[in-house]
Design an enzyme around this catalytic site. Structure first.
Site, PDB file in Angstrom:
ATOM      1  N   LYS A 157       0.827  -1.211   0.000  1.00 13.81           N
ATOM      2  CA  LYS A 157       0.000   0.000   0.000  1.00 13.81           C
ATOM      3  C   LYS A 157       0.856   1.254   0.000  1.00 13.81           C
ATOM      4  CE  LYS A 157      -4.409  -1.547   1.926  1.00 13.81           C
ATOM      5  NZ  LYS A 157      -5.395  -1.398   2.992  1.00 13.81           N
TER       6      LYS A 157
ATOM      7  N   LYS B 163      -4.059 -10.076  -7.341  1.00 13.78           N
ATOM      8  CA  LYS B 163      -5.219 -10.451  -6.525  1.00 13.78           C
ATOM      9  C   LYS B 163      -6.448  -9.636  -6.932  1.00 13.78           C
ATOM     10  CE  LYS B 163      -6.041  -8.794  -2.481  1.00 13.78           C
ATOM     11  NZ  LYS B 163      -6.219  -8.356  -1.091  1.00 13.78           N
TER      12      LYS B 163
ATOM     13  N   LYS C  69     -11.098  -5.314  -3.944  1.00  9.88           N
ATOM     14  CA  LYS C  69     -12.361  -4.597  -3.977  1.00  9.88           C
ATOM     15  C   LYS C  69     -12.167  -3.106  -4.160  1.00  9.88           C
ATOM     16  CE  LYS C  69     -13.380  -5.273   0.956  1.00  9.88           C
ATOM     17  NZ  LYS C  69     -12.550  -4.385   1.720  1.00  9.88           N
TER      18      LYS C  69
HETATM   19  P1  AMP Z   1     -10.458  -7.039   2.622  1.00 10.07           P
HETATM   20  O1  AMP Z   1     -11.103  -6.940   1.286  1.00 10.07           O
HETATM   21  O2  AMP Z   1      -8.992  -6.729   2.563  1.00 10.07           O
HETATM   22  O3  AMP Z   1     -11.187  -6.328   3.721  1.00 10.07           O
HETATM   23  O4  AMP Z   1     -10.515  -8.576   2.986  1.00 10.07           O
HETATM   24  C1  AMP Z   1     -11.573  -9.207   3.637  1.00 10.07           C
HETATM   25  C2  AMP Z   1     -11.328 -10.694   3.641  1.00 10.07           C
HETATM   26  O5  AMP Z   1     -11.412 -11.231   2.320  1.00 10.07           O
HETATM   27  C3  AMP Z   1      -9.931 -11.067   4.147  1.00 10.07           C
HETATM   28  O6  AMP Z   1     -10.045 -12.266   4.892  1.00 10.07           O
HETATM   29  C4  AMP Z   1      -9.158 -11.287   2.889  1.00 10.07           C
HETATM   30  O7  AMP Z   1      -8.079 -12.174   3.064  1.00 10.07           O
HETATM   31  C5  AMP Z   1     -10.203 -11.894   1.972  1.00 10.07           C
HETATM   32  N1  AMP Z   1      -9.909 -11.590   0.563  1.00 10.07           N
HETATM   33  C6  AMP Z   1      -9.804 -10.359   0.007  1.00 10.07           C
HETATM   34  N2  AMP Z   1      -9.537 -10.443  -1.312  1.00 10.07           N
HETATM   35  C7  AMP Z   1      -9.460 -11.775  -1.605  1.00 10.07           C
HETATM   36  C8  AMP Z   1      -9.198 -12.518  -2.801  1.00 10.07           C
HETATM   37  N3  AMP Z   1      -8.962 -11.904  -3.962  1.00 10.07           N
HETATM   38  N4  AMP Z   1      -9.203 -13.857  -2.721  1.00 10.07           N
HETATM   39  C9  AMP Z   1      -9.443 -14.500  -1.551  1.00 10.07           C
HETATM   40  N5  AMP Z   1      -9.692 -13.856  -0.389  1.00 10.07           N
HETATM   41  C10 AMP Z   1      -9.700 -12.508  -0.402  1.00 10.07           C
END
Ligand code: AMP
Ligand code: TRP
Length: 337
Positions: free
Chosen positions: A116, A198, A201
């Site tokens: 980041k 990856k 979002k």
């Molecule tokens: P975040 O979007 O960073 O708040 O992530 C929320 C949860 O979703 C966390 O447990 C991340 O590890 C999981 N996560 C986010 N993006 C992915 C992805 N592309 N594939 C699998 N898990 C994900």
């Protein structure tokens, strides 16, 4: 279960961007699976979201939308503690105490921080750096045994374990040392346009991701235009070249609970086009009820508020108990109330 007491599961998702099928497959699917056999706490981590600039109005909307998506994917508010991180006093207080035990070196090794902060134009604030301590507090405040997350959060859970061990060693046994629960398949769903990155979002553009509440036409289009390769065979094989088809097979397998080998057999002699068409139908079929349920819930804010009040109140009781224990252990004089 030990002594009739259920083990504790805790996880959180940031209300930034739109939740994707990556979040679902990597984390939320496990949230749902685990809800019957454990005591569960699932948060929307709005304080974490503040580490990057947010529009206040949008942040409020997205925070509620994540709660609605928790329920829409199948988390029963009667079985789970669903709450917003900032509704509970204790997370930031514990962050201070744990921050005094965490080395700068440990924090600067965190890959998420490195990623980041190295983005062009990134504003590197102190919150972005200390973010993993807030996450450790989220987990340790409730004595969580297990933390279901995707692959990218493994390092943060490991740091949490190190902090817990350090505290326990210095001040006597206090925190449960948590373990991550990471899916064997689907822990890192990749971007449909760039299968070496990856699926995220919050990336701008967004043609390589599928949000849980995207319009079905967009969902189908994005699957059908996903990057693959010039080959023909639908096979799960290693190598960067095959990353696109490998990712699509992983998504297909996880959304239908079918082993990849079965899918490979099913598509012998068929082309990428057929495969993508079927997958587009599957994803649309999976997401449509989630989107509809989310939209209904967002029209019923009173209901969401009831769920959140109940979740925060249960979490607050636990948080007070742990916080006062920690304050006592480190030598703060107990306030007489
Ligand atoms: P975040 O979007 O960073 O708040 O992530 C929320 C949860 O979703 C966390 O447990 C991340 O590890 C999981 N996560 C986010 N993006 C992915 C992805 N592309 N594939 C699998 N898990 C994900
Ligand atoms: N840092 C996590 C992420 O970006 C979100 C998070 C915050 C979390 N607190 C948590 C995950 C506690 C699990 C447990 O995905």
């Amino acid at each position: 279960m030990e002594n009739g007491k259920k083990k504790i599961i805790l996880s959180g998702i940031q209300p930034t961007g739109q939740l994707t099928i990556g979040n679902y497959i990597g984390a939320m699917k496990n949230f749902v699976r685990l809800q019957n056999d454990y005591e569960t706490l699932y948060m929307v981590v709005d304080l974490h979201a503040l580490t990057v600039p947010q529009d206040p109005k949008e942040l409020r909307h997205k925070t509620l939308s994540v709660i609605a998506q928790y329920i829409a994917v199948g988390l029963d508010p009667d079985k789970n503690n669903l709450f917003i991180q900032s509704h509970v006093t204790g997370h930031t207080e514990l962050t201070w105490i744990l921050g005094c035990l965490t080395g700068l070196g440990e924090l600067s090794r965190m890959t998420q921080f490195k990623d980041k902060s190295s983005k062009p134009g990134a504003s590197i604030n102190a919150g972005l750096f200390t973010y993993p301590i807030l996450m450790a507090s989220d987990i340790l405040l409730y004595n969580a045994d297990f933390v279901p997350v995707g692959e990218d959060q493994k390092q943060h859970v490991e740091l949490t374990r190190d902090i817990a061990v350090k505290f326990n060693y210095r001040y006597s046994d206090t925190f449960t040392v948590p373990e991550p629960i990471i899916p064997k398949s689907g822990a890192r769903i990749m971007d449909l346009q760039n299968p070496l990155a990856k699926m995220s979002k919050s990336d701008t553009g967004g043609t390589g991701r599928i949000a849980l509440i995207d319009d079905p036409n967009i969902v189908a289009k994005r699957i059908k235009s996903a990057v693959t390769d010039s080959g023909m065979e639908i096979k799960f094989s290693e190598g960067d070249e095959k990353a696109g088809i490998r990712n699509l097979l992983t998504i297909y397998s996880n959304l239908t609970d079918t082993p990849v080998s079965e899918l490979e057999d099913k598509y012998i002699g068929k082309g990428y086009g057929d495969f993508k068409k079927d997958l587009a139908d599957i994803v649309v079929e999976k997401l449509t009820p989630i989107r509809n349920k989310h939209d209904d819930l967002m029209k019923n804010k009173d209901y969401l508020e009831t769920v959140l009040r109940k979740g925060a109140s249960a979490a607050q009781d636990k948080a007070w108990r742990m916080l006062s224990k920690v304050y006592r252990k480190v030598g703060l004089v107990q306030a007489s109330r």
